[in-house]
Enzyme design. Structure first.
Site, PDB file in Angstrom:
ATOM      1  N   ASP A  11      -1.769  10.564   1.136  1.00 33.52           N
ATOM      2  CA  ASP A  11      -2.137   9.149   1.259  1.00 33.52           C
ATOM      3  C   ASP A  11      -2.354   8.592  -0.145  1.00 33.52           C
ATOM      4  OD1 ASP A  11      -2.885   6.808   2.871  1.00 33.52           O
ATOM      5  OD2 ASP A  11      -4.876   7.100   2.045  1.00 33.52           O
ATOM      6  N   TYR A  43      -1.829   1.144  -3.301  1.00 33.44           N
ATOM      7  CA  TYR A  43      -0.377   0.990  -3.268  1.00 33.44           C
ATOM      8  C   TYR A  43      -0.008  -0.377  -2.680  1.00 33.44           C
ATOM      9  CZ  TYR A  43       0.706   6.034  -3.922  1.00 33.44           C
ATOM     10  OH  TYR A  43       0.872   7.310  -4.401  1.00 33.44           O
ATOM     11  N   GLY A  44      -0.910  -0.881  -1.827  1.00 32.56           N
ATOM     12  CA  GLY A  44      -0.581  -2.027  -0.987  1.00 32.56           C
ATOM     13  C   GLY A  44      -0.303  -3.327  -1.717  1.00 32.56           C
ATOM     14  N   CYS A  74       0.123   7.482   4.711  1.00 31.99           N
ATOM     15  CA  CYS A  74      -0.036   6.116   4.199  1.00 31.99           C
ATOM     16  C   CYS A  74       1.063   5.201   4.757  1.00 31.99           C
ATOM     17  CB  CYS A  74       0.061   6.175   2.679  1.00 31.99           C
ATOM     18  SG  CYS A  74      -0.019   4.588   1.866  1.00 31.99           S
ATOM     19  N   ASN A  75       0.642   4.106   5.360  1.00 34.26           N
ATOM     20  CA  ASN A  75       1.611   3.160   5.937  1.00 34.26           C
ATOM     21  C   ASN A  75       2.466   2.509   4.865  1.00 34.26           C
ATOM     22  OD1 ASN A  75       0.679   2.445   9.034  1.00 34.26           O
ATOM     23  ND2 ASN A  75      -0.969   3.221   7.758  1.00 34.26           N
ATOM     24  N   THR A  76       1.835   2.164   3.753  1.00 34.93           N
ATOM     25  CA  THR A  76       2.571   1.497   2.672  1.00 34.93           C
ATOM     26  C   THR A  76       3.657   2.438   2.138  1.00 34.93           C
ATOM     27  OG1 THR A  76       0.491   0.408   2.110  1.00 34.93           O
ATOM     28  CG2 THR A  76       2.282   0.225   0.515  1.00 34.93           C
ATOM     29  N   GLU A 153     -13.564   1.821   1.881  1.00 32.15           N
ATOM     30  CA  GLU A 153     -13.909   2.783   0.819  1.00 32.15           C
ATOM     31  C   GLU A 153     -15.412   2.739   0.538  1.00 32.15           C
ATOM     32  OE1 GLU A 153     -11.761   4.650  -1.467  1.00 32.15           O
ATOM     33  OE2 GLU A 153      -9.974   4.236  -0.290  1.00 32.15           O
ATOM     34  N   CYS A 185      -2.654   0.448   8.622  1.00 31.44           N
ATOM     35  CA  CYS A 185      -3.184   0.955   7.351  1.00 31.44           C
ATOM     36  C   CYS A 185      -4.205   2.031   7.692  1.00 31.44           C
ATOM     37  CB  CYS A 185      -3.839  -0.181   6.570  1.00 31.44           C
ATOM     38  SG  CYS A 185      -4.733   0.382   5.105  1.00 31.44           S
ATOM     39  N   THR A 186      -4.169   3.111   6.939  1.00 40.80           N
ATOM     40  CA  THR A 186      -5.016   4.271   7.260  1.00 40.80           C
ATOM     41  C   THR A 186      -6.510   3.967   7.195  1.00 40.80           C
ATOM     42  OG1 THR A 186      -4.758   4.900   4.946  1.00 40.80           O
ATOM     43  CG2 THR A 186      -3.393   6.050   6.558  1.00 40.80           C
ATOM     44  N   HIS A 187      -6.887   2.970   6.430  1.00 39.02           N
ATOM     45  CA  HIS A 187      -8.318   2.661   6.288  1.00 39.02           C
ATOM     46  C   HIS A 187      -8.897   1.933   7.508  1.00 39.02           C
ATOM     47  CE1 HIS A 187      -7.442   3.528   2.108  1.00 39.02           C
ATOM     48  NE2 HIS A 187      -8.732   3.474   1.818  1.00 39.02           N
TER      49      HIS A 187
HETATM   50  N1  DGL Z   1      -3.381   3.927   2.613  1.00 39.80           N
HETATM   51  C1  DGL Z   1      -2.753   2.644   2.523  1.00 39.80           C
HETATM   52  C2  DGL Z   1      -1.968   2.354   3.808  1.00 39.80           C
HETATM   53  O1  DGL Z   1      -2.110   3.032   4.810  1.00 39.80           O
HETATM   54  C3  DGL Z   1      -3.697   1.522   2.198  1.00 39.80           C
HETATM   55  C4  DGL Z   1      -4.389   1.575   0.850  1.00 39.80           C
HETATM   56  C5  DGL Z   1      -3.527   1.142  -0.317  1.00 39.80           C
HETATM   57  O2  DGL Z   1      -3.312  -0.065  -0.508  1.00 39.80           O
HETATM   58  O3  DGL Z   1      -3.114   2.013  -1.059  1.00 39.80           O
HETATM   59  O4  DGL Z   1      -1.177   1.436   3.819  1.00 39.80           O
END
Ligand code: DGL
Length: 265
Positions: A11, A43-44, A74-76, A153, A185-187
Site C-alpha cells: 500500500d 499517491y492519491g 492500494c486503490n490508487t 492516519e 481507498c484503503t483508509h
Molecule cells: N492507499 C491509497 C488508496 O487506497 C490512499 C492513500 C494515498 O493517497 O496514498 O487509494
C-alpha cells in the site's frame, strides 16, 4: 516449495493494513510481508507516471523478497499501475478494484453506487470502466475525498470533524439517491463509524477485502500453493520511512505489537 513463500501486500501507506487484517483472518496459515510506502504517501494526489514509478519500485522489492504473489491493496496503485505490473510480472498480482466492484454489485439493492476514492483514482476512471464491464445498468458516481486519508492516519475514526468533512463530501454527489457506498481507498473502511453516523443504517458500505481474500484463496488452492498449517502465520511489517511511535491506525488493527522495519527504497 512455493507454498512456504510469503504473500506480499503493498500500500502507499498504512491504510492497506485494513486489507491485510481481512487477508490474515481468511488465510491464517499464510506468512505475509506488508510494505507501506510511507516515504512517498500520498499517491492519491500524484500523476499516473509518478505513481507507476513508485509502484514499480515497491513491486520489484517485494519480488526480491521471494513472495509467491502480490496484493496491491492500494486503490490508487491498482487504478494506475495494476495492468502494467501484471504484464511484467512472473508471479500473480492482485488488485482491489475488480473485487470492490463485485462487492458493490452484490450489495446494492437499487443499482445506485457512490464510489469514494482519491483524486488520482477518480481521475483514472478505473472504477467506472469496471462497473461498465461488470454491471453496465448501474448508475455510478465518484467523489474524491482527499481529506479522509489524513483523518484516518490521525486515528479520527469516530470523530465529529470526520463527520463534518464527510457531510461536505457527500453533498458533492450530483445524485444523492445512492443505496451503496463503495470505499475506493484503503483508509476509508476505518472511518465506518463516522460514515454510519452521517448516513444512518440504510446505505450499504462495502469494500474489496473479503472478495479479494476469496480470490487469493482460490488461486492458492488451484496452484497447490497454500502454506502448510505448521509454522505459518508470520507477519512482517516494512515501511519506507520511520513511523511515529504511536500510530492509531496500526494499534487499532494490530494492537501495540506491530513493529515496522524501515527499508531504504
Ligand atoms: N492507499 C491509497 C488508496 O487506497 C490512499 C492513500 C494515498 O493517497 O496514498 O487509494
Amino acid at each position: 516449495m512455493t507454498e512456504k513463500h510469503p504473500i506480499g501486500v503493498f500500500d502507499s501507506g498504512l491504510g492497506g493494513l485494513s486489507v491485510l487484517t481481512t487477508l490474515v483472518d481468511g488465510l491464517p496459515n499464510e506468512d505475509f510481508i506488508y510494505l507501506g510506502d510511507v516515504a512517498r504517501l500520498p499517491y492519491g494526489t500524484r500523476s499516473p507516471a509518478v505513481v507507476k514509478r513508485y509502484v514499480g519500485t515497491c513491486v520489484k522489492f517485494l519480488q526480491s523478497q521471494g513472495v509467491k504473489l502480490i496484493v496491491i491493496a492500494c486503490n490508487t496503485a491498482t487504478a494506475t499501475a495494476l495492468e502494467a505490473m501484471q504484464k511484467e510480472s512472473s508471479i500473480p498480482i492482485f488488485g482491489v478494484i475488480e473485487p470492490g466492484v463485485r462487492a458493490a454489485v452484490a450489495a446494492s439493492t437499487g443499482k445506485r453506487v457512490l464510489v469514494l476514492a482519491t483524486e488520482a483514482t477518480v481521475r483514472s476512471e478505473a472504477y467506472l470502466r469496471e462497473f461498465q464491464r461488470q454491471a453496465p445498468a448501474f448508475f455510478v458516481e465518484q467523489v474524491a475525498c482527499p481529506l479522509l486519508v489524513p483523518l484516518a492516519e490521525e486515528g479520527w475514526f469516530d470523530h465529529e470533524v470526520t463527520e463534518l468533512v464527510l457531510e461536505k463530501y457527500l453533498r458533492r454527489a450530483r445524485n444523492p439517491e445512492f443505496d451503496t457506498i463503495l470505499f475506493g481507498c484503503t483508509h476509508y473502511p476505518l472511518l465506518e463509524k463516522s460514515f454510519r453516523k452521517v448516513l444512518g443504517s440504510e446505505c450499504a458500505l462495502v469494500h474489496s477485502a473479503d472478495l479479494l481474500t476469496g480470490e487469493v484463496r482460490e488461486l492458492l488452492r488451484q496452484r497447490d500453493w497454500s502454506h502448510p498449517a505448521q509454522a505459518g502465520g508470520k507477519l512482517r511489517f516494512l515501511s519506507t520511512d520511520h513511523l511515529p511511535a504511536a500510530m492509531p491506525i496500526v494499534s487499532s488493527l494490530f494492537g501495540e505489537g506491530a513493529s515496522f522495519e524501515v527499508i531504504d527504497l
